[in-house]
Scaffold this motif. Structure first.
Motif: not given
Length: 176
Positions: A34-51
């Protein structure tokens, strides 16, 4: 009765041999965990990202070449990253890795391969990833690792939106 005893003895001998091989730093064999952790997602659309959190299962096979180890694997992770118009729900990967044993039980490695990310309403898309990690055998047949991966999904599902994600995860595996 003798047949059962022979079977138990053979199984015990194989298990002890596998435990001795792992404790002496032989990395050859299958693993799962198993694995567990953190993800940071960015897109080319301004202001559309998340983690947020990410975690899942790992399966693979390594081959010990002396000072070097090569292998392949499969990861499947669940997540719930809200990007506004869509939520990233899962990521799976087919991996190739190669590493150098910094000591008999410690492996510093590079990894790369194919990735696929799925969303709740925009479908899924394939991409690639590259990264690095360190894995340590901590007990017979048990290893713990830390892994950092960079993923890229260009033109996500023909939407003209580019997506990149970085994951940092702790992994625990049972080595057969």
């Amino acid at each position: 009765m003798i047949g059962r005893l022979a079977l138990v003895t053979a199984a015990s001998t194989l298990a002890a041999g596998a435990a001795m091989a792992q404790s002496s730093g032989n990395w050859t064999g299958f693993y799962g965990g198993v694995q567990l952790g953190y993800i940071d997602v960015d897109t080319s659309v301004s202001g559309v990202d998340g983690d947020g959190a990410i975690g899942g299962i790992i399966l693979g096979y390594d081959y010990d070449l002396g000072d070097w180890v090569v292998g392949g694997g499969f990861d499947y992770d669940w997540t719930n990253i809200d990007l506004g118009p869509a939520t990233v729900e899962d990521v799976w990967r087919i991996k190739a890795r190669a590493g150098y044993k910094v000591n008999p039980q410690g492996l510093l490695y590079g990894v790369g391969g194919y990735a696929d990310a799925g969303t709740d309403n925009l479908g899924s898309d394939d991409g690639w990833f590259i990264g690095a990690g360190y894995e340590q055998i901590v007990a017979p047949n048990v290893s713990i690792a830390g892994e950092l991966l960079y993923h890229e999904f260009n033109n996500f599902n023909s939407s003209s939106v580019d997506v990149d994600a970085t994951t940092l995860q702790i992994r625990a595996a049972y080595r057969f």
